[in-house]
Design an enzyme around this catalytic site. Sequence first.
Site, PDB file in Angstrom:
ATOM      1  CB  ILE A  70     -12.389  -7.230   1.112  1.00 13.03           C
ATOM      2  CG1 ILE A  70     -13.487  -6.286   1.617  1.00 13.03           C
ATOM      3  CG2 ILE A  70     -12.987  -8.388   0.326  1.00 13.03           C
ATOM      4  CD1 ILE A  70     -14.460  -6.900   2.572  1.00 13.03           C
ATOM      5  CB  CYS A 128      -2.043  -4.695  -4.659  1.00 12.02           C
ATOM      6  SG  CYS A 128      -3.696  -4.688  -5.375  1.00 12.02           S
ATOM      7  CG  ASN A 190      -7.890   2.169  -3.154  1.00 17.70           C
ATOM      8  OD1 ASN A 190      -8.774   1.776  -2.393  1.00 17.70           O
ATOM      9  ND2 ASN A 190      -7.297   1.369  -4.023  1.00 17.70           N
TER      10      ASN A 190
END
EC number: 1.3.-.-
Length: 299
Positions: A70, A128, A190
């Site tokens: 995404i 990230c 995650n």
Amino acid sequence: MSLKVNIAGVDFKNPVIAASGTFGFGEEFSNYIDINKLGGISSKGLTLKKNPGNPGIRIYETPAGIMNSIGLQNPGVDHFIENELIFMRKYQPVVIANLGGHSYDDYRIGASKLEDSDVDMIELNISCPNLKEGGMAFGTDPHKAKEVIKQVRKATKKPLIVKLSPNVTSIGEFAKIAESEGADSISLVNTFNAMAVDIKRKKFVFNNKTAGLSGPAIKPIALRMTYEVVNAVKLPVIAMGGIMNVEDALEFLMVGAKAIQVGTANFKRLETMIDIVDGLEKYLEDNKISDINEIIGIL
């Protein structure tokens, strides 16, 4: 029968939380399920500025889950505070703001803005890539993880959840880093770094070549990692990774998770989280257990 749990001083009516990135901000799901039955909602991953996300294919189904690329598409922290947060506060679940970033400044400034907002908790997504230092994820480098957690901790007094990446050698060590830098809770896991190939086009499915794998395929690994983190730190742990039903949720609670997050399963069945809440109540009744905390960490 009590399903109440307390995480870092925050009371949840039950241990079922909507996982970040799979529930938006709750608005679309509110048309189909009673979101007041949930314990909490973790927002779509937020960045300091509005982010359009990745180009190309973003979701790809696998035999036992999904892959996603995404790219943290979101309206930005300011827009969230001024708009989406107002909607979320109309409902009862604990509001958790999931914060991402691509530099230390992104995280620090984003956290300071959320500090002045009406969110209950901040979930720090350290998976990230650090775009200013070669693209390695903050959460896979112990020094970068330590520094970003330290800076965010200084920027906010709100209860801080650090969400760990599973793409590391020892997830327990990263949990210890988070604990040492002032985290109030740990969430994991995650998505796992994965790859898919389109043999008809003779190309990678995703523009970035790799993407994040979630769903039932990762559950046994996520369960093992949860157990490792529970035994590595004294912080409350929020677990996720392939939880599709109440039986899966109970496994994570029994190895020590104080709460669970449900993600991919929401795409398969809108009512999954409601079913899990109801299933937990029935489990307590059937086993004559008065409080969910009696089984948390029972193993």
